[in-house]
Design a protein around this motif. Structure first.
Motif, PDB file in Angstrom:
ATOM      1  N   LEU A  66       6.754   5.418  -8.792  1.00  0.00           N
ATOM      2  CA  LEU A  66       5.322   5.622  -8.571  1.00  0.00           C
ATOM      3  C   LEU A  66       4.817   4.694  -7.479  1.00  0.00           C
ATOM      4  O   LEU A  66       5.391   3.616  -7.267  1.00  0.00           O
ATOM      5  N   PRO A  67       3.751   5.085  -6.766  1.00  0.00           N
ATOM      6  CA  PRO A  67       3.183   4.208  -5.741  1.00  0.00           C
ATOM      7  C   PRO A  67       2.803   2.851  -6.329  1.00  0.00           C
ATOM      8  O   PRO A  67       2.228   2.765  -7.416  1.00  0.00           O
ATOM      9  N   PHE A  68       3.128   1.788  -5.614  1.00  0.00           N
ATOM     10  CA  PHE A  68       2.852   0.433  -6.086  1.00  0.00           C
ATOM     11  C   PHE A  68       1.350   0.206  -6.277  1.00  0.00           C
ATOM     12  O   PHE A  68       0.933  -0.569  -7.133  1.00  0.00           O
ATOM     13  N   SER A  69       0.536   0.903  -5.475  1.00  0.00           N
ATOM     14  CA  SER A  69      -0.918   0.735  -5.569  1.00  0.00           C
ATOM     15  C   SER A  69      -1.441   1.109  -6.953  1.00  0.00           C
ATOM     16  O   SER A  69      -2.437   0.547  -7.422  1.00  0.00           O
ATOM     17  N   ILE A  70      -0.794   2.058  -7.621  1.00  0.00           N
ATOM     18  CA  ILE A  70      -1.222   2.462  -8.958  1.00  0.00           C
ATOM     19  C   ILE A  70      -1.084   1.297  -9.936  1.00  0.00           C
ATOM     20  O   ILE A  70      -1.954   1.070 -10.788  1.00  0.00           O
ATOM     21  N   GLY A  75      -9.028  -3.799   0.333  1.00  0.00           N
ATOM     22  CA  GLY A  75      -8.785  -3.937   1.771  1.00  0.00           C
ATOM     23  C   GLY A  75      -7.325  -4.170   2.078  1.00  0.00           C
ATOM     24  O   GLY A  75      -6.782  -3.659   3.075  1.00  0.00           O
ATOM     25  N   LEU A  76      -6.635  -4.923   1.212  1.00  0.00           N
ATOM     26  CA  LEU A  76      -5.198  -5.147   1.391  1.00  0.00           C
ATOM     27  C   LEU A  76      -4.420  -3.842   1.211  1.00  0.00           C
ATOM     28  O   LEU A  76      -3.481  -3.557   1.968  1.00  0.00           O
ATOM     29  N   LEU A  77      -4.817  -3.051   0.217  1.00  0.00           N
ATOM     30  CA  LEU A  77      -4.145  -1.765  -0.001  1.00  0.00           C
ATOM     31  C   LEU A  77      -4.335  -0.837   1.189  1.00  0.00           C
ATOM     32  O   LEU A  77      -3.382  -0.182   1.648  1.00  0.00           O
ATOM     33  N   LEU A  78      -5.567  -0.755   1.688  1.00  0.00           N
ATOM     34  CA  LEU A  78      -5.855   0.141   2.810  1.00  0.00           C
ATOM     35  C   LEU A  78      -5.099  -0.264   4.065  1.00  0.00           C
ATOM     36  O   LEU A  78      -4.466   0.573   4.723  1.00  0.00           O
ATOM     37  N   SER A  79      -5.167  -1.541   4.423  1.00  0.00           N
ATOM     38  CA  SER A  79      -4.543  -1.995   5.663  1.00  0.00           C
ATOM     39  C   SER A  79      -3.024  -1.942   5.580  1.00  0.00           C
ATOM     40  O   SER A  79      -2.348  -1.609   6.564  1.00  0.00           O
ATOM     41  N   SER A  80      -2.460  -2.271   4.416  1.00  0.00           N
ATOM     42  CA  SER A  80      -1.001  -2.246   4.289  1.00  0.00           C
ATOM     43  C   SER A  80      -0.463  -0.826   4.254  1.00  0.00           C
ATOM     44  O   SER A  80       0.683  -0.575   4.666  1.00  0.00           O
ATOM     45  N   ASN A  81      -1.281   0.115   3.797  1.00  0.00           N
ATOM     46  CA  ASN A  81      -0.841   1.510   3.740  1.00  0.00           C
ATOM     47  C   ASN A  81      -0.623   2.097   5.128  1.00  0.00           C
ATOM     48  O   ASN A  81       0.255   2.940   5.334  1.00  0.00           O
ATOM     49  N   VAL A  82      -1.432   1.634   6.095  1.00  0.00           N
ATOM     50  CA  VAL A  82      -1.304   2.141   7.469  1.00  0.00           C
ATOM     51  C   VAL A  82      -0.773   1.066   8.418  1.00  0.00           C
ATOM     52  O   VAL A  82      -0.685   1.291   9.623  1.00  0.00           O
ATOM     53  N   SER A  83      -0.439  -0.107   7.865  1.00  0.00           N
ATOM     54  CA  SER A  83       0.106  -1.227   8.649  1.00  0.00           C
ATOM     55  C   SER A  83      -0.798  -1.593   9.826  1.00  0.00           C
ATOM     56  O   SER A  83      -0.316  -1.890  10.923  1.00  0.00           O
ATOM     57  N   SER A  84      -2.083  -1.553   9.595  1.00  0.00           N
ATOM     58  CA  SER A  84      -3.030  -1.894  10.656  1.00  0.00           C
ATOM     59  C   SER A  84      -4.390  -2.214  10.046  1.00  0.00           C
ATOM     60  O   SER A  84      -4.652  -1.906   8.882  1.00  0.00           O
ATOM     61  N   GLY A 128       0.779  -1.233   0.000  1.00  0.00           N
ATOM     62  CA  GLY A 128       0.000   0.000   0.000  1.00  0.00           C
ATOM     63  C   GLY A 128       0.805   1.274   0.000  1.00  0.00           C
ATOM     64  O   GLY A 128       0.312   2.321  -0.437  1.00  0.00           O
ATOM     65  N   SER A 129       2.051   1.204   0.475  1.00  0.00           N
ATOM     66  CA  SER A 129       2.845   2.431   0.585  1.00  0.00           C
ATOM     67  C   SER A 129       4.188   2.347  -0.120  1.00  0.00           C
ATOM     68  O   SER A 129       4.969   3.297  -0.063  1.00  0.00           O
ATOM     69  N   GLY A 130       4.477   1.222  -0.768  1.00  0.00           N
ATOM     70  CA  GLY A 130       5.737   1.086  -1.482  1.00  0.00           C
ATOM     71  C   GLY A 130       5.701   1.761  -2.837  1.00  0.00           C
ATOM     72  O   GLY A 130       4.658   2.261  -3.287  1.00  0.00           O
ATOM     73  N   SER A 131       6.837   1.787  -3.507  1.00  0.00           N
ATOM     74  CA  SER A 131       6.945   2.437  -4.809  1.00  0.00           C
ATOM     75  C   SER A 131       7.612   1.504  -5.810  1.00  0.00           C
ATOM     76  O   SER A 131       8.464   0.690  -5.451  1.00  0.00           O
TER      77      SER A 131
END
Length: 346
Positions: A172-176, A235-244, A165-168
């Protein structure tokens, strides 16, 4: 020019452009993009990154709406997916083990498929109305997510999971790239195969499509499965972006934003033709609007009210009936003589 105005992407693109220009006028450095440690940073990058989960959910919702259905459970599936993945990772001693991350991601994605299949079976197999069938999982799913998390926020320290969720990648952000992959798959399946035609046929007339040889029940089942998978990845993107994982608030109201994105993108809730590109633009409009509201300092208490009014304005602008009524009123006010001549001739 009239053909351009009638294009389903014209008004969404205009609204998105207006929002971006407003942000540029309010903050002159809004379009500025900087590079730091090989990563791109800026407001536009943030809109794409933070809007990625909503775009994913909206892509799945588009296919469901095209079959004349609705899925109110996507927000709960988002919460369940993130909760299951984070719970699986938090119980391990080595949270950075690649096998653990892959297992947790596959477990969450698999459960999302099962939940999507549950909705599809209720709609296509049991014949329950989509709004009721998915409302069941919307309510129960939120409770399941809270049971998984124990009513608490589960935190993880895995850098590999956080990368989702927060890697690059390539600055560019991996989520893209995740969103781009899902969008390409959806476009290829619906525009390069007969599946898209089947979906539109089922949405226009399920009985007639069944009589013509289309297995309408299977089509409906699989669009709900795909929608559930899209929500699970979100849901994986959201939770991994904030690690929670927060079973109570994760994905809250996502179902409404996704439906709005679909409608803004030009897909009718009556089923039939659908526009995946328009849905992506609609989701970007909603995310840009959210960014704008926070940037100009609108109080949190009225954020949803402002958002609702803007979305209403966008939908009215897109409405042919509304635009025709405004044009007729303007014409009758500025050209009364023409109206009088028409009355006498008739």
């Amino acid at each position: 020019m009239s053909q351009l105005v009638k294009h389903h992407l014209f008004w969404p693109l205009c609204v998105l452009a207006v929002l971006l220009l407003f942000n540029l006028c309010y903050s002159p450095d809004f379009f500025s993009i900087t590079i730091h440690d090989g990563h791109l940073y800026g407001s536009l990058i943030d809109i794409l990154n933070f809007g990625a989960p909503l775009i994913l959910v909206a892509i799945g919702m588009t296919l469901v709406v095209a079959t004349k259905g609705i899925d109110l459970s996507v927000g709960s599936i988002v919460a369940i997916s993130g909760a299951v993945a984070c719970l699986s990772i938090s119980k391990a001693s080595d949270q950075n083990a690649l096998g653990l991350i892959l297992t947790s991601v596959l477990l969450a994605a698999g459960l999302s498929l099962v939940l999507g299949a549950w909705n599809g079976l209720l709609v296509s197999g049991a014949g329950i109305q989509p709004i009721i069938a998915t409302l069941i999982l919307m309510v129960a799913g939120r409770g399941i997510a809270q049971l998984v998390t124990g009513g608490q926020i589960i935190t993880v320290t895995s850098t590999k999971y956080a990368y989702i969720g927060s890697g690059s990648l390539a600055a560019l952000p991996f989520s893209i790239f995740v969103v781009a992959l899902v969008l390409v798959i959806a476009v290829l399946l619906t525009r390069k195969t007969a599946l898209g035609l089947f979906i539109e046929a089922v949405g226009c007339n399920p009985a007639a499509s069944s009589m013509s040889g289309i297995r309408a029940r299977w089509v409906i089942l699989w669009v709900y499965v795909f929608c559930g998978l899209c929500a699970g990845i979100a849901g994986l993107l959201l939770s991994s972006n904030v690690s929670s994982a927060d079973g109570n608030n994760a994905g809250l109201w996502y179902e409404l934003d996704a439906i709005l994105a679909v409608v803004i993108g030009g897909t009718s809730l009556n089923g039939g033709r659908f526009y995946l590109t328009g849905t992506v633009i609609g989701a970007l409009i909603i995310q840009t609007l959210t960014t704008t509201i926070y940037m100009i300092g609108v109080p949190p208490e009225i954020t949803l009210v402002v958002k609702a009014f803007v979305v209403l304005a966008v939908c009215l602008i897109q409405s042919d009936t509304f635009r025709a009524a405004i044009a007729a009123r303007w014409k009758s006010r500025h050209y009364p003589a023409e109206k009088e001549v028409t009355r006498h001739v008739s």
